[in-house]
Motif scaffolding. Structure first.
Motif, PDB file in Angstrom:
ATOM      1  N   ALA D 139     107.813 -32.684 110.583  1.00 57.07           N
ATOM      2  CA  ALA D 139     108.092 -34.101 110.801  1.00 57.07           C
ATOM      3  C   ALA D 139     106.813 -34.907 110.613  1.00 57.07           C
ATOM      4  O   ALA D 139     105.744 -34.497 111.084  1.00 57.07           O
ATOM      5  CB  ALA D 139     108.659 -34.316 112.199  1.00 57.07           C
ATOM      6  N   THR D 141     105.216 -39.257 109.544  1.00 56.18           N
ATOM      7  CA  THR D 141     105.519 -40.680 109.406  1.00 56.18           C
ATOM      8  C   THR D 141     105.566 -41.056 107.935  1.00 56.18           C
ATOM      9  O   THR D 141     104.689 -40.670 107.168  1.00 56.18           O
ATOM     10  CB  THR D 141     104.407 -41.550 110.040  1.00 56.18           C
ATOM     11  OG1 THR D 141     104.194 -41.129 111.380  1.00 56.18           O
ATOM     12  CG2 THR D 141     104.788 -43.034 110.023  1.00 56.18           C
ATOM     13  N   CYS D 144     107.198 -47.581 104.103  1.00 51.84           N
ATOM     14  CA  CYS D 144     107.796 -48.001 102.831  1.00 51.84           C
ATOM     15  C   CYS D 144     106.881 -48.954 102.041  1.00 51.84           C
ATOM     16  O   CYS D 144     106.566 -50.056 102.513  1.00 51.84           O
ATOM     17  CB  CYS D 144     109.133 -48.677 103.099  1.00 51.84           C
ATOM     18  SG  CYS D 144     109.923 -49.302 101.598  1.00 51.84           S
ATOM     19  N   ALA D 155     105.784 -53.547 107.982  1.00 51.77           N
ATOM     20  CA  ALA D 155     106.400 -52.695 106.959  1.00 51.77           C
ATOM     21  C   ALA D 155     107.251 -51.705 107.721  1.00 51.77           C
ATOM     22  O   ALA D 155     106.802 -51.157 108.734  1.00 51.77           O
ATOM     23  CB  ALA D 155     105.343 -51.951 106.147  1.00 51.77           C
ATOM     24  N   HIS D 156     108.475 -51.471 107.246  1.00 52.22           N
ATOM     25  CA  HIS D 156     109.288 -50.532 108.025  1.00 52.22           C
ATOM     26  C   HIS D 156     108.758 -49.112 107.812  1.00 52.22           C
ATOM     27  O   HIS D 156     108.330 -48.748 106.731  1.00 52.22           O
ATOM     28  CB  HIS D 156     110.779 -50.666 107.724  1.00 52.22           C
ATOM     29  CG  HIS D 156     111.272 -50.050 106.457  1.00 52.22           C
ATOM     30  ND1 HIS D 156     111.551 -48.710 106.342  1.00 52.22           N
ATOM     31  CD2 HIS D 156     111.550 -50.604 105.257  1.00 52.22           C
ATOM     32  CE1 HIS D 156     111.992 -48.463 105.117  1.00 52.22           C
ATOM     33  NE2 HIS D 156     112.000 -49.591 104.433  1.00 52.22           N
ATOM     34  N   ASN D 157     108.718 -48.366 108.906  1.00 53.78           N
ATOM     35  CA  ASN D 157     108.275 -46.977 108.848  1.00 53.78           C
ATOM     36  C   ASN D 157     109.176 -46.165 109.760  1.00 53.78           C
ATOM     37  O   ASN D 157     109.988 -46.719 110.492  1.00 53.78           O
ATOM     38  CB  ASN D 157     106.796 -46.854 109.220  1.00 53.78           C
ATOM     39  CG  ASN D 157     106.442 -47.482 110.543  1.00 53.78           C
ATOM     40  OD1 ASN D 157     106.718 -46.924 111.597  1.00 53.78           O
ATOM     41  ND2 ASN D 157     105.846 -48.678 110.515  1.00 53.78           N
ATOM     42  N   GLN D 158     109.096 -44.842 109.688  1.00 48.90           N
ATOM     43  CA  GLN D 158     110.047 -44.004 110.414  1.00 48.90           C
ATOM     44  C   GLN D 158     109.564 -42.567 110.414  1.00 48.90           C
ATOM     45  O   GLN D 158     108.632 -42.222 109.715  1.00 48.90           O
ATOM     46  CB  GLN D 158     111.435 -44.052 109.770  1.00 48.90           C
ATOM     47  CG  GLN D 158     111.468 -43.741 108.292  1.00 48.90           C
ATOM     48  CD  GLN D 158     111.347 -45.000 107.464  1.00 48.90           C
ATOM     49  OE1 GLN D 158     111.957 -46.022 107.786  1.00 48.90           O
ATOM     50  NE2 GLN D 158     110.535 -44.979 106.421  1.00 48.90           N
ATOM     51  N   ARG D 159     110.280 -41.746 111.213  1.00 54.45           N
ATOM     52  CA  ARG D 159     110.037 -40.317 111.183  1.00 54.45           C
ATOM     53  C   ARG D 159     110.761 -39.736 109.965  1.00 54.45           C
ATOM     54  O   ARG D 159     111.884 -40.124 109.669  1.00 54.45           O
ATOM     55  CB  ARG D 159     110.567 -39.662 112.454  1.00 54.45           C
ATOM     56  CG  ARG D 159     109.819 -38.397 112.841  1.00 54.45           C
ATOM     57  CD  ARG D 159     110.478 -37.665 113.980  1.00 54.45           C
ATOM     58  NE  ARG D 159     110.383 -38.384 115.252  1.00 54.45           N
ATOM     59  CZ  ARG D 159     111.127 -38.078 116.311  1.00 54.45           C
ATOM     60  NH1 ARG D 159     112.007 -37.080 116.255  1.00 54.45           N
ATOM     61  NH2 ARG D 159     111.008 -38.766 117.426  1.00 54.45           N
ATOM     62  N   GLU D 237     113.619 -35.979 104.052  1.00 59.63           N
ATOM     63  CA  GLU D 237     114.680 -36.847 104.559  1.00 59.63           C
ATOM     64  C   GLU D 237     114.033 -37.877 105.471  1.00 59.63           C
ATOM     65  O   GLU D 237     113.449 -37.533 106.489  1.00 59.63           O
ATOM     66  CB  GLU D 237     115.732 -36.025 105.317  1.00 59.63           C
ATOM     67  CG  GLU D 237     116.829 -36.908 105.866  1.00 59.63           C
ATOM     68  CD  GLU D 237     118.027 -36.155 106.432  1.00 59.63           C
ATOM     69  OE1 GLU D 237     118.025 -34.908 106.438  1.00 59.63           O
ATOM     70  OE2 GLU D 237     118.973 -36.831 106.878  1.00 59.63           O
ATOM     71  N   ASN D 238     114.097 -39.146 105.072  1.00 53.51           N
ATOM     72  CA  ASN D 238     113.501 -40.233 105.853  1.00 53.51           C
ATOM     73  C   ASN D 238     114.589 -40.900 106.703  1.00 53.51           C
ATOM     74  O   ASN D 238     115.532 -41.474 106.147  1.00 53.51           O
ATOM     75  CB  ASN D 238     112.898 -41.295 104.922  1.00 53.51           C
ATOM     76  CG  ASN D 238     111.724 -40.797 104.116  1.00 53.51           C
ATOM     77  OD1 ASN D 238     111.446 -39.603 104.099  1.00 53.51           O
ATOM     78  ND2 ASN D 238     111.037 -41.712 103.432  1.00 53.51           N
ATOM     79  N   PHE D 239     114.455 -40.822 108.016  1.00 48.16           N
ATOM     80  CA  PHE D 239     115.457 -41.403 108.918  1.00 48.16           C
ATOM     81  C   PHE D 239     115.203 -42.901 109.042  1.00 48.16           C
ATOM     82  O   PHE D 239     114.704 -43.384 110.067  1.00 48.16           O
ATOM     83  CB  PHE D 239     115.415 -40.697 110.273  1.00 48.16           C
ATOM     84  CG  PHE D 239     115.598 -39.208 110.158  1.00 48.16           C
ATOM     85  CD1 PHE D 239     116.858 -38.667 109.940  1.00 48.16           C
ATOM     86  CD2 PHE D 239     114.506 -38.351 110.202  1.00 48.16           C
ATOM     87  CE1 PHE D 239     117.021 -37.289 109.790  1.00 48.16           C
ATOM     88  CE2 PHE D 239     114.664 -36.979 110.059  1.00 48.16           C
ATOM     89  CZ  PHE D 239     115.923 -36.448 109.859  1.00 48.16           C
ATOM     90  N   GLU D 240     115.550 -43.629 107.994  1.00 50.64           N
ATOM     91  CA  GLU D 240     115.222 -45.043 107.818  1.00 50.64           C
ATOM     92  C   GLU D 240     115.346 -45.860 109.106  1.00 50.64           C
ATOM     93  O   GLU D 240     116.387 -45.837 109.758  1.00 50.64           O
ATOM     94  CB  GLU D 240     116.135 -45.652 106.753  1.00 50.64           C
ATOM     95  CG  GLU D 240     116.035 -44.969 105.401  1.00 50.64           C
ATOM     96  CD  GLU D 240     114.734 -45.279 104.695  1.00 50.64           C
ATOM     97  OE1 GLU D 240     113.890 -44.363 104.620  1.00 50.64           O
ATOM     98  OE2 GLU D 240     114.549 -46.435 104.246  1.00 50.64           O
ATOM     99  N   SER D 241     114.317 -46.634 109.419  1.00 47.41           N
ATOM    100  CA  SER D 241     114.393 -47.479 110.616  1.00 47.41           C
ATOM    101  C   SER D 241     115.222 -48.739 110.378  1.00 47.41           C
ATOM    102  O   SER D 241     115.533 -49.463 111.313  1.00 47.41           O
ATOM    103  CB  SER D 241     112.986 -47.853 111.099  1.00 47.41           C
ATOM    104  OG  SER D 241     112.332 -48.685 110.165  1.00 47.41           O
ATOM    105  N   ILE D 242     115.613 -49.012 109.143  1.00 50.67           N
ATOM    106  CA  ILE D 242     116.383 -50.224 108.828  1.00 50.67           C
ATOM    107  C   ILE D 242     117.835 -49.925 108.439  1.00 50.67           C
ATOM    108  O   ILE D 242     118.610 -50.836 108.173  1.00 50.67           O
ATOM    109  CB  ILE D 242     115.704 -51.045 107.690  1.00 50.67           C
ATOM    110  CG1 ILE D 242     115.613 -50.216 106.395  1.00 50.67           C
ATOM    111  CG2 ILE D 242     114.319 -51.500 108.135  1.00 50.67           C
ATOM    112  CD1 ILE D 242     115.149 -51.025 105.177  1.00 50.67           C
ATOM    113  N   SER D 246     119.915 -41.859 105.857  1.00 48.64           N
ATOM    114  CA  SER D 246     118.592 -41.406 105.427  1.00 48.64           C
ATOM    115  C   SER D 246     118.363 -41.662 103.946  1.00 48.64           C
ATOM    116  O   SER D 246     119.312 -41.678 103.157  1.00 48.64           O
ATOM    117  CB  SER D 246     118.459 -39.887 105.653  1.00 48.64           C
ATOM    118  OG  SER D 246     118.601 -39.568 107.006  1.00 48.64           O
TER     119      SER D 246
END
Lengths: 257, 257, 257, 257
Positions: D139, D141, D144, D155-159, D237-242, D246
């Motif tokens: 996992a 960070t 985008c 900027a949106h970011n995610q796990r 696989e990006n668990f999109e924060s927006i 994914s």
């Protein structure tokens, strides 16, 4: 600026705030071998008075890192005391769920193998008062009395998962709870079964048919009779071999604190 | 022989016995479109007095089959009454969890897409008294105020799952609960976002930083102020983009019946 | 600036890029009722030539939104053609997994109930060439021949999950695959079973013992003999009632394209 | 009677038959500490020639019990040889998936904590030929680039979860694969982050924006350049924060044996 320590004006205390889904290796006290290594899923929380804006999440992990290789029923009060201190909290909570293993011999061939269970500690400290719930999930065989009674031959049977949780006024081994569940099922499960063992477990289950209702009632009766146990819940979920859904029963007894 | 109806001598009533893990298509009342088709996971149980040996599991499925294409908040009392009657039980319980969809337009481009949520009905009937808890799980964006404050640029943000459960003295739409959660997050989620929408949601989240503590407090404040709502619980789990564990907060309010 | 369309210099094409974990209501063609409503988990991807920096993720969702209430085997080629066009891609892929329901009568009482299965479409279009794999997961009863043979009475049995995937040169109904699996198990499952039905399924399973090896071999034999089926895989996982692990077998046949 | 050894007449060999879902404590070789204790989920299978009716499931567990406290890449060939011998099989397969831990210091405060990963060994022996695939899920960070570029601030970011699998002609440490993934993300994750650490990871992610396509391409480039690695697959696989779905990308390289 310590934003978390700044004043909050909504006048709303938070019941529980903390960290969830931590995976961590632990060492658990084992009745036969002294200790066993396993891996836990851990949640840790505290209460937050209304005037604090936030808690300090990293401190939970620091307390956990300090206790690394020695988490047991004995030192859970210490661990929670440190959480109370480091986070300046009146109440501290921890939930730990982990696979737990017991070496078991097959009933006839006596071949030994490891059986896996799921165990958990759910512990709280409010001020000086410590409270712990000990839980195990034990898979067993259940064989349906009705199916046996009405059929010319055979009887449907299946794997069932029995979930037992207790609060007690004296020490209780995880192993005691596991053995209690296994002794009250149609038959217990084994890792390794040779041909004579398979004959034994098949016949034993057929000789001991149990409704899902019987499984929870028999366990409730035994738990009621154990003077150490002040509260319990027992559930059984039977993964029916004749349906694509489960049969389920649940009994709670004593007074949960 | 009706083994289930035979006498049991252990003198132990069972709190809940029934069926679990049933998957069933349902039609749920929808504020905008009248009704929507979805698929539920269902558990159904009754209490069992101490003198009965077992319950009749197939009757739960029969009641469900009768209500096939019309399960809604309005007819849950009827459904539970039928369970009480068919199983000769004082108490009947049902839990239904299902995906629920709302059509939403993107904030700038106005392109429409379907957002998915998880909703649930947890209902009981004890004698004539009916009680229902309505729940939703809503995924949103959370952006960390501390990270924003201390960093020269950027701020960590992530998907969070907010779980809201309520009891009420008047009808509440699933859609109302969803909109309440979305309005109190750093930003809400969308199925389709074009470039100008992505700019909008990025900036909106940055302008609305929220700790996990803020998310549950703001929702608790709103739920407290709604005269229809007699009890609630609200939890948020933030799947932190900087950790491999979650931040979590929980508040309960009112008196659960 | 359209960053996704800008040049990439690493000279590395990407096999699959797209969106994963979309939950969406769909309508699937049903042999008996014309159509049934259900909810799918969907993944959609395309290939990306080495000179493009990124793909346009929102366009997958736009194509899906256009096809909203009419996804079936018949229009999957159209859907994938639109993905190819909108994303300027040579290859487009979709995977859809969804619960699927069949109304079944109990074997003796003839009471009708809904049985649930898991079905999936895995489809690709490369240039003009369309390829689809159809899959179902069917839960059944398996009863152990060895346990029956060696025991004085009874035989361990359990729920098994059979996973079947096929490629074909002609239309095959989901229902055909389900019925094939159910006909080759020790016994099939039902939602509702009254007492005479329970006697029937208990005795039928006892009369039809099957090893996990038998289950996959018998299915492979039937699939081999069906001229429409050009490739298949069949797996069975038996959730052993005497162990806390599964017995498993797998056969693949034909040539996967 | 040994039913499993009796003749089968359907003339259908079985590709894989064995046991699945075994949970077992294991000790894995650790680059820094020599060895670490963890718990694995294990599947073991063999091929079955057409003339044998069944395999002997208990023998898999016996082989596992013999190797109890010493499972590593080094002795997997031995373990599979024993499976071949005990089950008289030409081909033997094992899949082991387990949590794996590395002690990591926070980037500024240097506070140490344990990071958890998922690792796996997928190994086969066909006759004398041994083949192993080593895999890790890490996992990290992701931030985008498009969101950063088009937005005034933030900027949106995610796990994201990066899954890497390799085959190699020389020994590769699990730790090497983990470090490779972490070095190529927008930022790596930590168990414990104090305030200056949080500033560091926030800014570092903002300075290193990566599309899901970039993450798999940069890793593919590095794996291609490593002479030890003969085949690889890498997915992110990006668990999109927006979004509530994914973003996903996948590249395969080399020739899988």
């Amino acid at each position: 600026p310590d934003m978390q320590a700044s004043r909050d004006t909504r006048r709303l205390p938070i019941d529980k705030v903390g960290v969830k889904g931590i995976r961590h290796p632990i060492v658990v006290k084992d009745r036969n071998r002294g200790a066993q290594n396993t891996v836990a899923d851990i949640n840790m929380t505290v209460n937050l008075p209304h005037h604090f804006k936030g808690t300090h999440m990293s401190r939970f992990l620091e307390v956990l890192a300090d206790h690394d290789d020695a988490i047991s029923v004995e030192n859970l009060p210490d661990l929670l005391t440190k959480v109370q201190e480091r986070l300046s909290a009146h109440e501290a909570h921890i939930e730990m769920t982990f696979p737990y293993f017991m070496r078991k011999e097959a009933p006839v061939s006596k071949q030994a193998g490891l059986m896996d269970y799921q165990a958990r500690f759910v512990a709280s400290k409010k001020g000086d008062e410590f409270l712990m719930t000990l839980g195990v999930d034990v898979a067993v065989t259940s064989l349906c009395p009705c199916s046996k009674e009405i059929s010319q031959y055979g009887a449907h049977n299946q794997r069932s998962l029995v979930s037992l949780n207790i609060q007690s006024n004296a020490f209780v081994w995880i192993e005691e709870l596991i053995e209690l569940v296994e002794a009250n099922a149609s038959c217990e499960l084994y890792a390794i079964l040779k041909r004579p063992d398979e004959k034994y477990v098949t016949e034993r289950a057929y000789e001991n048919p149990r409704f899902v209702e019987d499984m929870v009632r028999d366990l409730a009766e035994k738990l009621d009779a154990d003077a150490r146990i002040t509260w319990f819940s027992v559930a059984s979920e039977n993964f029916e071999s004749i349906h694509n859904h489960s049969a389920y029963a649940f009994i709670e007894g004593g007074e949960a604190r």
